[in-house]
Design a protein around this motif. Structure first.
Motif, short mmCIF file in Angstrom:
data_model
loop_
_atom_site.label_atom_id
_atom_site.label_comp_id
_atom_site.label_asym_id
_atom_site.label_seq_id
_atom_site.Cartn_x
_atom_site.Cartn_y
_atom_site.Cartn_z
N ARG A 97 -44.92 5.64 47.95
CA ARG A 97 -45.62 4.87 48.81
C ARG A 97 -45.07 4.66 50.15
N VAL A 98 -43.76 4.88 50.31
CA VAL A 98 -43.16 4.62 51.76
C VAL A 98 -43.23 5.84 52.33
N VAL A 99 -42.54 7.10 51.74
CA VAL A 99 -42.39 8.43 52.47
C VAL A 99 -43.36 9.34 52.04
N GLY A 100 -43.80 9.44 50.68
CA GLY A 100 -44.61 10.29 50.00
C GLY A 100 -44.10 11.39 49.36
N LEU A 101 -44.37 11.88 48.17
CA LEU A 101 -43.94 12.98 47.33
C LEU A 101 -44.81 14.06 47.73
N VAL A 102 -44.31 15.39 47.80
CA VAL A 102 -44.91 16.29 48.01
C VAL A 102 -45.06 17.25 46.90
N LEU A 103 -46.42 16.72 46.37
CA LEU A 103 -46.64 17.11 44.91
C LEU A 103 -47.40 18.49 45.05
N ASP A 104 -48.17 18.79 45.90
CA ASP A 104 -48.59 20.22 46.10
C ASP A 104 -47.88 21.22 45.95
N GLN A 105 -46.45 21.25 46.19
CA GLN A 105 -45.42 22.19 46.05
C GLN A 105 -44.35 21.59 45.05
N ILE A 179 -51.77 23.08 42.94
CA ILE A 179 -50.26 22.89 43.13
C ILE A 179 -49.54 24.40 42.88
N THR A 180 -48.49 24.56 43.63
CA THR A 180 -47.79 25.77 43.53
C THR A 180 -46.50 25.44 42.88
N VAL A 181 -46.26 26.09 42.10
CA VAL A 181 -44.77 26.18 41.61
C VAL A 181 -43.88 27.30 41.58
N HIS A 182 -42.96 26.69 42.20
CA HIS A 182 -41.83 27.92 42.66
C HIS A 182 -40.92 28.21 41.55
N LEU A 183 -40.56 29.38 41.28
CA LEU A 183 -39.66 29.77 40.27
C LEU A 183 -39.01 31.03 40.66
N ASP A 184 -37.86 31.44 40.02
CA ASP A 184 -37.03 32.21 40.30
C ASP A 184 -37.25 33.35 39.24
N ALA A 185 -36.63 34.69 39.43
CA ALA A 185 -36.95 35.90 38.61
C ALA A 185 -36.63 35.47 37.03
N ASP A 186 -36.01 34.59 36.56
CA ASP A 186 -36.02 34.23 35.17
C ASP A 186 -37.35 33.99 34.67
N LEU A 201 -52.08 26.12 37.54
CA LEU A 201 -51.21 26.16 38.43
C LEU A 201 -50.95 27.38 39.03
N TYR A 202 -50.73 27.40 40.23
CA TYR A 202 -50.47 28.44 41.00
C TYR A 202 -48.79 28.89 40.95
N GLY A 203 -48.43 30.23 40.45
CA GLY A 203 -47.11 30.33 40.32
C GLY A 203 -46.66 31.30 41.52
N GLN A 204 -45.41 30.77 42.24
CA GLN A 204 -44.86 31.62 43.25
C GLN A 204 -43.29 32.03 42.56
N ILE A 205 -43.38 33.12 42.01
CA ILE A 205 -42.31 33.50 41.25
C ILE A 205 -41.46 34.84 41.87
N ALA A 206 -40.50 34.77 41.84
CA ALA A 206 -39.61 35.99 42.42
C ALA A 206 -39.65 37.19 41.47
N ARG A 207 -39.68 38.06 41.95
CA ARG A 207 -39.70 39.48 41.27
C ARG A 207 -38.36 39.83 40.62
N LYS A 208 -38.20 40.53 39.42
CA LYS A 208 -37.16 40.74 38.85
C LYS A 208 -36.77 42.31 39.60
N GLY A 209 -35.48 42.43 40.05
CA GLY A 209 -35.09 43.64 40.62
C GLY A 209 -35.43 43.75 42.01
N THR A 210 -35.89 42.68 42.72
CA THR A 210 -36.21 42.53 44.04
C THR A 210 -35.24 41.25 44.73
N LYS A 211 -34.40 41.86 45.78
CA LYS A 211 -33.57 40.72 46.07
C LYS A 211 -34.29 40.59 47.42
#
Length: 275
Positions: A97-105, A179-186, A201-211
């Motif tokens: 209520r006061v600050v606001g959750l960033v729930l789209d990310q 909603i975008t879900v941010h995930l690592d290569a695992d 949900l839309y996934g923003q996933i890091a690719r394996k083998g890509t630094k």
């Protein structure tokens, strides 16, 4: 030395005290009509904060005002009443209520903690020479505010914990349409993408083998949240054996909410420096 500053503990205690049921000062069912006075709830609450912050044993924090047995018994009583979970829910609602959750990310990631005493969620850790460890699959909003967690053994992979962690979104109420879900290569697998797709949900996933530097994505917020939680030594090195007790200590760790509010709002007892 106080576990937490008074400007944080006082409003936290005021809210927690409002949730406590009324208790008589003496036990009315005592056969002689008298009994030792009930230890103040405030004393026990402060002791639990000290255990959470410093990571010490109950025996080490006990003194003439309160025994270790009383701390454990009152802790279990409050867990049965669901007070810690309600406190966390109230804190999150007030922050929204006061600050606001960033729930789209949303960001989800697992972190391994030491669990020397074993317990329900402890198994051999693959990153600590086979010693006992516990994994927490954390979920945060787009700024890193913890929304919930799933506790599991340290030898579990992150990706199987994705579905039960995402299920925690159901208790947050109305959610954004996208909603975008941010995930690592695992989580870079067809199974993870299927789980996200089933929930639309839309996934923003890091690719394996890509630094790539973590700063290039929004996953660094959850890495910071792991560091915030590890500042509470009871969470970084957990001696509790029951999952319900571990969850209660996580619900008490609300420091990240105050840190965020410090940057956007002012109040009468607001500290001059970021907490």
């Amino acid at each position: 030395m106080p576990a937490l500053p008074s400007w944080l503990t006082e409003p936290l205690w005021d809210q927690f005290a409002a949730l406590l049921p009324q208790r008589p000062q003496f036990e009315p069912t005592h056969p002689l009509g008298c009994h030792r006075r009930r230890i103040s709830d405030r004393i026990v609450f402060d002791k639990l904060l000290q255990v959470l912050r410093f990571g010490c044993s109950y025996e080490a924090i006990a003194d003439s005002t309160c025994s270790a047995t009383t701390i454990r018994n009152r802790r279990d009583e409050w867990i049965r009443l669901g007070l810690f979970a309600r406190l966390k829910r109230i804190a999150l609602d007030a922050y929204d209520r006061v600050v606001g959750l960033v729930l789209d990310q949303i960001a989800i990631d697992g972190a391994i903690a030491k669990a020397p005493g074993g317990g329900e969620a402890a198994r051999r850790s693959p990153v600590d020479r086979g010693k006992q460890g516990m994994k927490r699959s954390n979920m945060t909003d787009g700024y890193g505010i913890p929304l919930g967690r799933v506790l599991a053994s340290a030898n579990q992979y992150d990706s199987p914990l994705l579905a039960p962690t995402l299920a925690l979104l159901e208790v947050l109420g109305p959610l954004p349409d996208e909603i975008t879900v941010h995930l690592d290569a695992d989580y870079d697998s067809t199974k993870s993408r299927t789980v996200l797709g089933n929930r639309r949900l839309y996934g923003q996933i890091a690719r394996k083998g890509t630094k790539a530097p973590i700063q290039a994505t929004q996953r660094w917020y959850i890495e910071r949240t792991h560091a915030w939680q590890n500042a509470f030594h009871r969470l970084a090195r957990c001696y509790e054996r029951r999952i319900t007790v571990i969850e209660a200590f996580f619900d008490l760790a609300v420091r990240s909410l105050i840190r965020r509010a410090w940057t956007t709002h002012r109040w009468d007892v607001r500290p001059q420096r970021r907490p």
